[in-house]
Design a protein around this motif. Structure first.
Motif, PDB file in Angstrom:
ATOM      1  N   UNK A  79      69.540   5.633  15.013  1.00  0.00           N
ATOM      2  CA  UNK A  79      68.173   6.082  14.810  1.00  0.00           C
ATOM      3  C   UNK A  79      67.887   7.395  15.529  1.00  0.00           C
ATOM      4  N   UNK A  80      68.381   7.534  16.755  1.00  0.00           N
ATOM      5  CA  UNK A  80      68.176   8.778  17.500  1.00  0.00           C
ATOM      6  C   UNK A  80      68.905   9.945  16.837  1.00  0.00           C
ATOM      7  N   UNK A  81      70.149   9.712  16.406  1.00  0.00           N
ATOM      8  CA  UNK A  81      70.885  10.779  15.722  1.00  0.00           C
ATOM      9  C   UNK A  81      70.236  11.116  14.385  1.00  0.00           C
ATOM     10  N   UNK A  82      69.710  10.132  13.703  1.00  0.00           N
ATOM     11  CA  UNK A  82      69.028  10.396  12.439  1.00  0.00           C
ATOM     12  C   UNK A  82      67.803  11.277  12.668  1.00  0.00           C
ATOM     13  N   UNK A  83      67.050  10.990  13.721  1.00  0.00           N
ATOM     14  CA  UNK A  83      65.890  11.823  14.037  1.00  0.00           C
ATOM     15  C   UNK A  83      66.325  13.242  14.390  1.00  0.00           C
ATOM     16  N   UNK A  84      67.385  13.373  15.195  1.00  0.00           N
ATOM     17  CA  UNK A  84      67.864  14.706  15.573  1.00  0.00           C
ATOM     18  C   UNK A  84      68.306  15.499  14.343  1.00  0.00           C
ATOM     19  N   UNK A  85      69.050  14.872  13.451  1.00  0.00           N
ATOM     20  CA  UNK A  85      69.527  15.571  12.257  1.00  0.00           C
ATOM     21  C   UNK A  85      68.386  15.870  11.292  1.00  0.00           C
ATOM     22  N   UNK A  86      67.414  14.973  11.218  1.00  0.00           N
ATOM     23  CA  UNK A  86      66.253  15.251  10.380  1.00  0.00           C
ATOM     24  C   UNK A  86      65.464  16.437  10.925  1.00  0.00           C
ATOM     25  N   UNK A  87      65.306  16.486  12.252  1.00  0.00           N
ATOM     26  CA  UNK A  87      64.643  17.638  12.866  1.00  0.00           C
ATOM     27  C   UNK A  87      65.441  18.914  12.610  1.00  0.00           C
ATOM     28  N   UNK A  88      66.783  18.816  12.679  1.00  0.00           N
ATOM     29  CA  UNK A  88      67.626  19.977  12.389  1.00  0.00           C
ATOM     30  C   UNK A  88      67.473  20.419  10.935  1.00  0.00           C
ATOM     31  N   UNK A  89      67.416  19.462   9.996  1.00  0.00           N
ATOM     32  CA  UNK A  89      67.273  19.806   8.574  1.00  0.00           C
ATOM     33  C   UNK A  89      65.934  20.486   8.304  1.00  0.00           C
ATOM     34  N   UNK A  90      64.845  19.911   8.847  1.00  0.00           N
ATOM     35  CA  UNK A  90      63.536  20.518   8.637  1.00  0.00           C
ATOM     36  C   UNK A  90      63.451  21.900   9.284  1.00  0.00           C
ATOM     37  N   UNK A  91      64.033  22.038  10.473  1.00  0.00           N
ATOM     38  CA  UNK A  91      64.036  23.347  11.127  1.00  0.00           C
ATOM     39  C   UNK A  91      64.872  24.339  10.331  1.00  0.00           C
ATOM     40  N   UNK A 142      76.664  14.665   4.768  1.00  0.00           N
ATOM     41  CA  UNK A 142      77.633  14.280   5.796  1.00  0.00           C
ATOM     42  C   UNK A 142      77.004  14.060   7.167  1.00  0.00           C
ATOM     43  N   UNK A 143      75.708  14.341   7.289  1.00  0.00           N
ATOM     44  CA  UNK A 143      75.021  14.132   8.556  1.00  0.00           C
ATOM     45  C   UNK A 143      73.996  13.024   8.492  1.00  0.00           C
ATOM     46  N   UNK A 144      72.935  13.233   7.698  1.00  0.00           N
ATOM     47  CA  UNK A 144      71.835  12.276   7.672  1.00  0.00           C
ATOM     48  C   UNK A 144      72.197  10.972   6.965  1.00  0.00           C
ATOM     49  N   UNK A 145      72.819  11.058   5.776  1.00  0.00           N
ATOM     50  CA  UNK A 145      73.071   9.837   5.011  1.00  0.00           C
ATOM     51  C   UNK A 145      73.974   8.842   5.743  1.00  0.00           C
ATOM     52  N   UNK A 146      75.086   9.264   6.368  1.00  0.00           N
ATOM     53  CA  UNK A 146      75.891   8.281   7.114  1.00  0.00           C
ATOM     54  C   UNK A 146      75.115   7.611   8.235  1.00  0.00           C
ATOM     55  N   UNK A 147      74.328   8.383   8.972  1.00  0.00           N
ATOM     56  CA  UNK A 147      73.545   7.789  10.060  1.00  0.00           C
ATOM     57  C   UNK A 147      72.496   6.824   9.512  1.00  0.00           C
ATOM     58  N   UNK A 148      71.877   7.175   8.385  1.00  0.00           N
ATOM     59  CA  UNK A 148      70.883   6.290   7.791  1.00  0.00           C
ATOM     60  C   UNK A 148      71.520   4.982   7.335  1.00  0.00           C
ATOM     61  N   UNK A 149      72.646   5.069   6.643  1.00  0.00           N
ATOM     62  CA  UNK A 149      73.310   3.867   6.147  1.00  0.00           C
ATOM     63  C   UNK A 149      73.826   2.999   7.286  1.00  0.00           C
ATOM     64  N   UNK A 150      74.418   3.632   8.308  1.00  0.00           N
ATOM     65  CA  UNK A 150      74.911   2.859   9.445  1.00  0.00           C
ATOM     66  C   UNK A 150      73.765   2.221  10.233  1.00  0.00           C
ATOM     67  N   UNK A 151      72.643   2.940  10.354  1.00  0.00           N
ATOM     68  CA  UNK A 151      71.484   2.369  11.039  1.00  0.00           C
ATOM     69  C   UNK A 151      70.946   1.150  10.306  1.00  0.00           C
ATOM     70  N   UNK A 152      70.869   1.225   8.969  1.00  0.00           N
ATOM     71  CA  UNK A 152      70.406   0.079   8.185  1.00  0.00           C
ATOM     72  C   UNK A 152      71.390  -1.080   8.272  1.00  0.00           C
ATOM     73  N   UNK A 153      72.691  -0.774   8.281  1.00  0.00           N
ATOM     74  CA  UNK A 153      73.700  -1.825   8.409  1.00  0.00           C
ATOM     75  C   UNK A 153      73.577  -2.524   9.765  1.00  0.00           C
TER      76      UNK A 153
END
Length: 462
Positions: free
Chosen positions: A181-193, A269-280
């Motif tokens: 979840x933390x990495x997903x937030x960081x990568x989402x912030x990176x994508x929006x930035x 290769x950044x957000x989707x793996x973290x999202x799927x692993x977080x849901x798993x």
């Protein structure tokens, strides 16, 4: 005034483990009342252990320490979320720079995804090779939670939680939710930035290398862009990639192609793996919590078996209910209580007792010894009365033992009154001692009077 929510299933199991660890380190706790009330609550051994642990935790402050620990955990999580957000923005700024120089696409990609992929690989290896994989972020969160709790009574909470979760290997999934979840937030912030910077500045893109040729970069770029292209992101063609090796192309189409490729690779290769692993991890966490149980075979719990689930009870043998208590039910729930009982504590033998009682009022006698006290408490816990009157001799001092007994007796009934007996003929009461009784009973929030509450016992009102 707000009331604290009752502990949920996980928190009750957590407190049970904390009490067990505490007793292993500091020795058995004084638990007679907690055992009696847990036994009266019924249920199997695990449920009684949890009820006992909750009562002890409320008495000794560990329940409040648990709430402090959870508050510290929330503060630690907020701090880590803020850190993740700022880190994501920093990744985007480091990847694109200030726009004065062309952006090396693979250097930018390494800045955005390099650390994330390394940490993801470390988490996966820990998951495969170690018994429990918490990751650096997970351990940091646990450490911050303990520091922010600031409660010495919370010392056993973190070890108890880890011991409990390791039985179902749940710590890896719970902390996995946090880490991903933390990495997903960081990568989402990176994508929006990244999108913000690309929308407000003009960047040129190049690739540079001393030892690798153009064909290698063409193959690598197209291989990385194949999956994002399926989602509609642009994929630079071979001619554009080859031309970008000399200098940044001035054409708008080239900038759009490289920008779309970079955004697509970060997303896939950044957000989707973290999202799927977080849901798993979240699915595994919830599934494990649903079947989480106490290990009643542990030595600390085995010692409680006879105290919480006596052999006579397990065989189905119990004392017969008194005649005046029809349809008895265990526990002290006011909805399940009925009947009226009068009991006296340590009366002078010269005082005539009991007074004349109406039909339906039970006489529990005079309590003089510890054995009588225990038998009465067990009986009242099993068959709780709707109204309980306790007669006390105010010539005696209200010592801690007597007040503790009054509190225990009062907790077994729906309503309780203390009857401070008047002086016998030819005797006088000490006004100062009587005042001590009034003050002590007011502190316990127990109703008391100097007149006989017999009418209240009979009808429920004066």
């Amino acid at each position: 005034m707000t009331t604290e929510p009752a502990p949920n299933k996980l928190q009750r199991l957590w407190l049970s483990e904390a009490i067990r660890l505490r007793e292993e380190h500091a020795g058995p706790l004084e638990d007679r009342e907690a055992n009696r009330r847990a036994q009266a609550a019924g249920g199997d051994l695990a449920e009684r252990i949890q009820a006992r642990a909750l009562l002890l935790a409320e008495r000794d402050g560990q329940l409040q320490a648990l709430r402090h620990w959870l508050q510290g955990a929330r503060l630690a999580l907020a701090a880590l979320l803020l850190l993740a957000l700022l880190s994501g923005i920093g990744l985007a700024l480091a990847a694109l720079g200030d726009g004065q120089r062309p952006v090396n696409v693979f250097w930018a990609l390494g800045s955005l995804l390099g650390l994330n992929l390394l940490m993801l690989l470390g988490w996966a290896l820990g998951l495969l090779l170690a018994r429990d994989s918490s990751g650096a972020l997970g351990r940091l969160w646990l450490w911050l939670s303990a520091k922010l709790a600031r409660d010495a009574r919370a010392a056993q909470l973190a070890p108890a939680l880890l011991v409990l979760l390791q039985r179902q290997r749940l710590s890896r999934w719970g902390l996995g939710v946090l880490v991903h979840g933390l990495w997903l937030l960081a990568l989402l912030a990176a994508l929006l930035s990244l999108l913000t910077l690309l929308a407000t500045r003009r960047y040129g893109f190049v690739w540079e290398s001393t030892i690798l040729g153009g064909e290698t970069f063409i193959a690598l770029t197209q291989a990385l862009g194949a999956l994002p292209a399926l989602l509609g992101f642009s994929l630079p063609d071979a001619e554009l990639i080859r031309a970008s090796g000399d200098n940044a192309l001035a054409s708008e189409a080239a900038r759009h192609a490289w920008a779309g490729w970079l955004v697509g690779v970060l997303l896939v290769y950044g957000l989707l793996p973290r999202l799927l692993l977080g849901l798993f991890c979240l699915w595994r966490w919830r599934r494990g919590c649903a079947v989480l149980r106490l290990d009643v075979g542990l030595p600390g719990y085995s010692l409680l078996r006879e105290r919480l689930q006596p052999s006579s009870e397990r065989l189905g043998v119990c004392d017969a209910a008194p005649a005046q208590w029809s349809q008895p039910t265990a526990g002290s729930n006011p909805q399940d209580s009925q009947g009226a009982v009068l009991v006296a504590i340590e009366l002078d033998e010269r005082r005539p007792w009991p007074p004349a009682l109406a039909k339906g009022i039970g006489d529990a006698g005079v309590i003089d010894s510890r054995e009588q006290r225990q038998r009465l408490l067990e009986k009242l816990s099993r068959f709780p009365p709707a109204r309980l009157a306790i007669a006390c001799d105010p010539r005696r001092s209200p010592d801690r033992g007597s007040l503790a007994l009054l509190g225990e007796l009062a907790r077994t009934a729906a309503a309780t009154r203390i009857w401070l007996l008047p002086a016998q003929p030819g005797e006088a009461l000490d006004s100062e001692r009587l005042g001590d009784w009034h003050a002590a009973l007011d502190q316990l929030q127990l109703a008391h009077s100097d007149s006989a509450p017999l009418r209240w016992l009979e009808s429920g009102h004066d």
